[in-house]
Design a protein around this motif. Sequence first.
Motif, mmCIF file in Angstrom:
data_model
loop_
_atom_site.group_PDB
_atom_site.id
_atom_site.type_symbol
_atom_site.label_atom_id
_atom_site.label_comp_id
_atom_site.label_asym_id
_atom_site.label_seq_id
_atom_site.Cartn_x
_atom_site.Cartn_y
_atom_site.Cartn_z
ATOM 1 N N UNK A 44 0.825 -1.205 0.000
ATOM 2 C CA UNK A 44 0.000 0.000 0.000
ATOM 3 C C UNK A 44 0.859 1.255 0.000
ATOM 4 N N UNK A 45 1.886 1.293 0.843
ATOM 5 C CA UNK A 45 2.764 2.465 0.907
ATOM 6 C C UNK A 45 3.423 2.715 -0.443
ATOM 7 N N UNK A 46 3.867 1.657 -1.116
ATOM 8 C CA UNK A 46 4.496 1.799 -2.434
ATOM 9 C C UNK A 46 3.505 2.325 -3.470
ATOM 10 N N UNK A 47 2.297 1.801 -3.473
ATOM 11 C CA UNK A 47 1.302 2.257 -4.448
ATOM 12 C C UNK A 47 0.850 3.680 -4.161
ATOM 13 N N UNK A 48 0.761 4.036 -2.883
ATOM 14 C CA UNK A 48 0.415 5.410 -2.524
ATOM 15 C C UNK A 48 1.482 6.373 -3.019
ATOM 16 N N UNK A 49 2.753 6.034 -2.787
ATOM 17 C CA UNK A 49 3.849 6.899 -3.212
ATOM 18 C C UNK A 49 3.890 7.049 -4.723
ATOM 19 N N UNK A 50 3.518 5.981 -5.447
ATOM 20 C CA UNK A 50 3.547 6.007 -6.915
ATOM 21 C C UNK A 50 2.269 6.565 -7.526
ATOM 22 N N UNK A 51 1.269 6.849 -6.678
ATOM 23 C CA UNK A 51 -0.014 7.311 -7.206
ATOM 24 C C UNK A 51 -0.757 6.237 -7.966
#
Length: 226
Positions: A44-51
């Motif tokens: 989730x953190x990775x997808x949030x950072x990548x939009x």
Amino acid sequence: MHIGLIGGIGPAATDYYHRGLISRNISAGTKLDLTIAHADTRELVQNLAAGAAQQQAEIFASLIRRLAVAGAQAVAVTSMSGQFCVRELEAISPLPILKLIPVVAAAIQQRNFKKVGILGTRTVMETHLYGGIPATVEFILPEGEGLDQVHKAYVDMAISGRITDAQREVFFSVGRSLCQSRGADAVILGGTDLFLAFEGHDYGFPVLDCGGVHIDAIYRYSVGKS
């Protein structure tokens, strides 16, 4: 009503929601019908950072399909960060989504807050809860290094499910500054894991706990209350 939770994001928030729903049902003499599906915080953190909202929504939708098979009739995501893809998720979810941000907006209006501080991830702080709060409310963000410190302390805490004294002091010192020095009516705990820092402590300023507000709303929905 059978409620589904998407948990694991982070582990402490999942426990907070679970305990909160158990407590509310016991107090009211009602019965909790609940299934939890596990999502991965790091993903989730990775997808949030990548939009990558659509990608995360598809991950959540897969979990919701499991919850539907288990008998769930509505679902909630136990994470403020997880709300970044809620629009995309609603379009593909087989179950109704019990959204977090609208109930937080309603709680702010009910309390007549005009100026609020906010603690959470960088994205949550900078977007003012993903733009979901009425424009009549003024947001005050941590300044300079304070914003970076809050973001790092929050992400580290959420992933580990534990709070350190140093992390707690970051949240408390920045929160006090937002209220006492910069005039906020209250500080929005814009992360569902922040109870780890605040629960049972004297922090010296008013707060609105987004996780607690969401749990209240989920409970009311589950027992047929508006």
